[in-house]
Motif scaffolding. Structure first.
Motif, mmCIF file in Angstrom:
data_model
loop_
_atom_site.group_PDB
_atom_site.id
_atom_site.type_symbol
_atom_site.label_atom_id
_atom_site.label_comp_id
_atom_site.label_asym_id
_atom_site.label_seq_id
_atom_site.Cartn_x
_atom_site.Cartn_y
_atom_site.Cartn_z
ATOM 1 N N VAL A 22 35.022 28.199 25.314
ATOM 2 C CA VAL A 22 34.580 29.608 25.268
ATOM 3 C C VAL A 22 34.564 30.194 26.668
ATOM 4 C CG1 VAL A 22 32.651 31.129 24.714
ATOM 5 C CG2 VAL A 22 33.260 29.263 23.144
ATOM 6 N N LEU A 23 34.048 29.392 27.635
ATOM 7 C CA LEU A 23 34.015 29.860 29.023
ATOM 8 C C LEU A 23 35.426 30.117 29.541
ATOM 9 C CD1 LEU A 23 32.539 30.418 31.695
ATOM 10 C CD2 LEU A 23 32.576 27.945 32.147
ATOM 11 N N ARG A 24 36.357 29.224 29.180
ATOM 12 C CA ARG A 24 37.746 29.408 29.637
ATOM 13 C C ARG A 24 38.345 30.687 29.073
ATOM 14 N NH1 ARG A 24 41.561 30.298 31.953
ATOM 15 N NH2 ARG A 24 43.227 28.936 32.698
ATOM 16 N N GLU A 25 38.072 30.963 27.824
ATOM 17 C CA GLU A 25 38.596 32.185 27.206
ATOM 18 C C GLU A 25 38.011 33.427 27.872
ATOM 19 O OE1 GLU A 25 37.696 31.765 23.120
ATOM 20 O OE2 GLU A 25 39.252 30.241 22.719
ATOM 21 N N ARG A 26 36.696 33.351 28.188
ATOM 22 C CA ARG A 26 36.065 34.498 28.841
ATOM 23 C C ARG A 26 36.638 34.723 30.235
ATOM 24 N NH1 ARG A 26 34.831 38.340 26.787
ATOM 25 N NH2 ARG A 26 33.356 38.920 28.433
ATOM 26 N N LEU A 27 36.888 33.637 30.951
ATOM 27 C CA LEU A 27 37.480 33.767 32.286
ATOM 28 C C LEU A 27 38.880 34.379 32.198
ATOM 29 C CD1 LEU A 27 36.430 30.419 34.031
ATOM 30 C CD2 LEU A 27 35.734 32.731 34.666
ATOM 31 N N ALA A 45 39.929 36.382 29.903
ATOM 32 C CA ALA A 45 39.765 37.799 29.575
ATOM 33 C C ALA A 45 39.387 38.605 30.814
ATOM 34 C CB ALA A 45 38.711 37.962 28.483
ATOM 35 N N VAL A 46 38.507 38.048 31.653
ATOM 36 C CA VAL A 46 38.088 38.757 32.868
ATOM 37 C C VAL A 46 39.264 38.903 33.833
ATOM 38 C CG1 VAL A 46 36.613 38.634 34.905
ATOM 39 C CG2 VAL A 46 35.670 38.084 32.665
ATOM 40 N N VAL A 47 40.058 37.815 33.978
ATOM 41 C CA VAL A 47 41.228 37.889 34.859
ATOM 42 C C VAL A 47 42.198 38.955 34.363
ATOM 43 C CG1 VAL A 47 43.256 36.640 35.682
ATOM 44 C CG2 VAL A 47 41.026 35.525 35.678
ATOM 45 N N GLY A 48 42.403 39.012 33.052
ATOM 46 C CA GLY A 48 43.269 40.047 32.503
ATOM 47 C C GLY A 48 42.735 41.447 32.758
ATOM 48 N N ARG A 76 44.583 45.764 46.333
ATOM 49 C CA ARG A 76 44.965 44.549 47.061
ATOM 50 C C ARG A 76 43.803 43.567 47.141
ATOM 51 N NH1 ARG A 76 47.471 48.369 50.521
ATOM 52 N NH2 ARG A 76 45.697 48.236 51.952
ATOM 53 N N GLU A 77 42.616 44.100 47.455
ATOM 54 C CA GLU A 77 41.451 43.221 47.572
ATOM 55 C C GLU A 77 41.104 42.574 46.230
ATOM 56 O OE1 GLU A 77 38.245 45.351 49.296
ATOM 57 O OE2 GLU A 77 39.181 45.518 51.273
ATOM 58 N N MET A 78 41.213 43.348 45.149
ATOM 59 C CA MET A 78 40.905 42.778 43.832
ATOM 60 C C MET A 78 41.933 41.723 43.442
ATOM 61 S SD MET A 78 39.706 46.195 41.756
ATOM 62 C CE MET A 78 39.537 45.307 40.214
ATOM 63 N N HIS A 79 43.205 41.999 43.724
ATOM 64 C CA HIS A 79 44.258 41.054 43.343
ATOM 65 C C HIS A 79 44.181 39.781 44.172
ATOM 66 C CE1 HIS A 79 48.325 39.282 43.498
ATOM 67 N NE2 HIS A 79 48.378 39.632 42.227
ATOM 68 N N ASP A 80 44.005 39.940 45.500
ATOM 69 C CA ASP A 80 44.005 38.773 46.382
ATOM 70 C C ASP A 80 42.650 38.069 46.431
ATOM 71 O OD1 ASP A 80 46.603 39.472 46.937
ATOM 72 O OD2 ASP A 80 46.106 40.545 48.783
ATOM 73 N N GLY A 81 41.593 38.759 46.012
ATOM 74 C CA GLY A 81 40.258 38.177 46.093
ATOM 75 C C GLY A 81 39.707 37.775 44.745
ATOM 76 N N VAL A 82 39.211 38.772 43.998
ATOM 77 C CA VAL A 82 38.525 38.487 42.730
ATOM 78 C C VAL A 82 39.447 37.794 41.738
ATOM 79 C CG1 VAL A 82 37.311 39.498 40.779
ATOM 80 C CG2 VAL A 82 36.971 40.428 43.078
ATOM 81 N N ALA A 83 40.654 38.317 41.541
ATOM 82 C CA ALA A 83 41.549 37.741 40.534
ATOM 83 C C ALA A 83 41.896 36.298 40.875
ATOM 84 C CB ALA A 83 42.821 38.582 40.428
ATOM 85 N N GLN A 84 42.171 36.021 42.152
ATOM 86 C CA GLN A 84 42.537 34.654 42.537
ATOM 87 C C GLN A 84 41.362 33.698 42.378
ATOM 88 O OE1 GLN A 84 45.614 33.926 43.097
ATOM 89 N NE2 GLN A 84 46.268 36.067 43.041
ATOM 90 N N GLU A 85 40.163 34.158 42.754
ATOM 91 C CA GLU A 85 38.983 33.304 42.605
ATOM 92 C C GLU A 85 38.702 32.998 41.131
ATOM 93 O OE1 GLU A 85 37.198 31.773 44.837
ATOM 94 O OE2 GLU A 85 38.383 32.563 46.508
ATOM 95 N N MET A 86 38.837 34.020 40.276
ATOM 96 C CA MET A 86 38.599 33.787 38.849
ATOM 97 C C MET A 86 39.640 32.831 38.271
ATOM 98 S SD MET A 86 35.884 35.490 38.191
ATOM 99 C CE MET A 86 35.870 35.442 36.421
ATOM 100 N N ALA A 87 40.886 32.973 38.709
ATOM 101 C CA ALA A 87 41.921 32.054 38.227
ATOM 102 C C ALA A 87 41.626 30.627 38.670
ATOM 103 C CB ALA A 87 43.289 32.501 38.750
ATOM 104 N N SER A 88 41.125 30.468 39.905
ATOM 105 C CA SER A 88 40.765 29.127 40.394
ATOM 106 C C SER A 88 39.649 28.525 39.558
ATOM 107 C CB SER A 88 40.348 29.214 41.868
ATOM 108 O OG SER A 88 41.409 29.695 42.660
#
Length: 537
Positions: free
Chosen positions: A362-367, A369-372, A327-339
């Motif tokens: 390139v940065l967008r593609e890396r982001l 990949a990290v979100v995935g 839950r913390e990863m989905h609501d925290g890290v994943a959302q921040e990376m998507a932003s």
């Protein structure tokens, strides 16, 4: 606790008390042939019926308490001329009053009752005889005793409920468990402790083999199986074990037997076995030997029960922690990376420099990949074996999802029996298989992955093989193999990793189910072939 709940409980208890009292007094009067006593009891019953009805309506509590006490006191005094046995009824109004208003209500009821009784005695009968006085004193003292009981019930149910009580109790129990764990010289490995029980039975009886079952809900799952008999004998053992669990007693069928082992909390395990050919159960005294074993194995039963409870607790705590992290990863890290990805899109839209725009791409593609990767990790953390699906089904579900997200085909071959492993064993094996498939997709650059899952409790074997790069040496930031090996040790499984020719990796985790006298010693990841180690090139 709300006020409505306790009031309903008090009214129900008071009504039941009055009902039992009326039935007892009527029976006593009928058996004694006292028709006047029956009529007096019925009149008191009418008073109590009115009081019970008033308690269920909006009549003030004080009015009900005083009215019931006064009327019962008057009725007791009026019946005194015929029989003083009905003074028994004086004991009940203080009790019912105590249920509703505690000690003060009981005292008020008793005083009102005695005042009504005394007024009638003085005005009508003119006084009490010695037997009547003795009976009055006796039932007054009895009234005080019932009033104390009612007051205790009132105080107990009226105490405010602290929402932190369950947490404080859990804290105390966990601290106690931590303190005890250092003194558990037998350890907390269920398979090892079950093997100890099997060894004790082997020492007492000439058997060809034993199977130790432990309950999983209403079903049984084998935890030790050193019998290796025919399929027909295996089914027979299952039937005997189920019968012994249902009857909670020893079952003997010719040379086969089932021995239930119980603790104070219920059946902990059931040992089934087959005597060696040519042996007579009667001559061996099989029934007596099994009964003696059930008593002598009590310490081992307690050890095994403790280990099973600890394993269930550990698994439940792990599942909840994994869900919290997901839950913390989905609501925290994943959302921040998507932003951040959206922010990069806005910058790219306003950028006039082709060089900077390329870097932002390139940065967008890396982001992305990290979100995935984070979302795949969330999926991994939330995956578990449900009660309605098998281990193989759960592995197949993980494989389908991983194939859908990565494009790498994963072929899963299942060979499962209808019996289930213990929940904590299934959970650890699923996570090992999941991590192995993830590693093959993410790090080995595999084009195909094959998973073979064979489950025949207590035996289980999971093999994950791929055609990737193979083992290229351990990265400093990679702990996947160590974690998988640790998970295997938790369920006393053999964990191996080896090369696949001409290239690739084969990972296997096996529980042989025969049991060991001691768990495999923890060993670091490195070269070797011992149980519990990982083979590396």
């Amino acid at each position: 606790m709300s006020q409505e709940g306790p009031l309903r409980q008090y009214a129900l208890l008071a009504g039941a008390t009055r009902g039992f009292a009326i039935v007892a007094l009527v029976l006593a009067s009928v058996l004694a042939g006292d028709s006047t006593g029956v009529l007096a009891v019925l009149s008191i019953g009418c008073i109590w019926l009115a009081a019970t009805t008033a308690e269920r309506t909006a009549v003030p509590v004080l009015v009900t308490i005083l009215g019931e006490a006064a009327l019962v006191g008057v009725a007791g005094a009026l019946s005194l001329a015929e029989t003083f046995q009905l003074l028994t009824v004086l004991a009940f109004p203080p009790f019912t009053a105590a249920l509703r208003r505690g000690a003060w209500g009981a005292l008020l009821s008793l005083v009102t009752e005695l005042l009504g009784f005394s007024a009638v005695v003085v005005l009508v009968t003119g006084g009490l005889t010695m037997p009547e006085t003795t009976s009055l004193v006796t039932w007054t003292i009895f009234s005080l005793g019932l009033a104390l009981i009612g007051s205790f019930i009132y105080a107990t149910y009226r105490e405010p409920v602290d929402p932190l009580d369950s947490y404080r109790n859990a804290q105390a129990l966990i601290r106690e468990l931590i303190g005890l764990s250092d003194n558990l010289y037998r350890g907390l490995e269920p398979v090892t402790l079950a093997a100890t029980i099997a060894s004790a039975v082997h020492d007492e009886l000439p058997v060809r083999g034993l199977i130790v079952h432990v309950p999983r809900g209403e079903q049984l799952t084998p935890i030790i199986d050193d019998h290796r008999g025919t399929e027909q004998e295996a089914r027979h053992a299952e039937e005997l074990a189920a019968q012994a669990m249902r009857l909670r007693s020893i079952v003997v069928d010719d040379r086969a037997f089932a021995l239930p082992l119980s603790s104070g909390a219920g059946t902990v395990a059931i040992v089934t076995g087959f005597l060696s050919p040519g042996l007579d159960p009667q001559t061996l005294g099989l029934q007596y030997t099994l009964s003696t074993l059930a008593v002598n194995l009590e310490p081992d039963i307690v050890h095994l029960d403790t280990a099973l409870l600890f394993a269930a607790f550990r698994d439940a705590a792990t599942v909840e922690e994994r869900r919290r992290l997901a839950r913390e990863m989905h609501d925290g890290v994943a959302q921040e990376m998507a932003s951040l990805g959206y922010l990069v899109d806005e910058i790219m839209h306003d950028c006039d420099s082709p060089g900077i725009e390329l870097r932002l791409q390139v940065l967008r593609e890396r982001l992305s990949a990290v979100v995935g990767e984070v979302r795949r990790s969330v999926r991994t953390l939330r995956t578990s074996v449900g009660e309605n699906e098998s281990l193989g089904t759960a592995i197949g579900s993980v494989a389908r999802h991983l194939t859908g997200t990565s494009g790498v085909p994963i072929q899963v071959t299942l060979d499962e029996s209808t019996q289930r492993l213990r929940p904590e064993v299934e959970a650890e094996l699923l996570r090992i298989a999941q991590e192995a498939m993830n590693n093959a997709v993410r790090h080995a650059e595999a084009t195909t992955i094959e998973v073979q899952c064979t489950v025949a409790p207590p035996h289980v074997e999971i093999v994950v093989s791929d055609d990737g790069r193979g083992m290229m040496g351990r990265r400093e930031d990679s702990h996947g193999l160590e974690i998988m090996a640790e998970r295997a040790r938790l369920v006393e499984a053999d964990f191996t990793v080896r090369r696949r020719e001409p290239h690739g990796t084969v990972l296997s985790v096996v529980i042989d189910g025969a049991g060991r006298t001691r768990p495999p010693a923890p060993s670091p990841i490195g070269a070797g072939t011992e149980q519990g180690r990982v083979l590396q090139p």
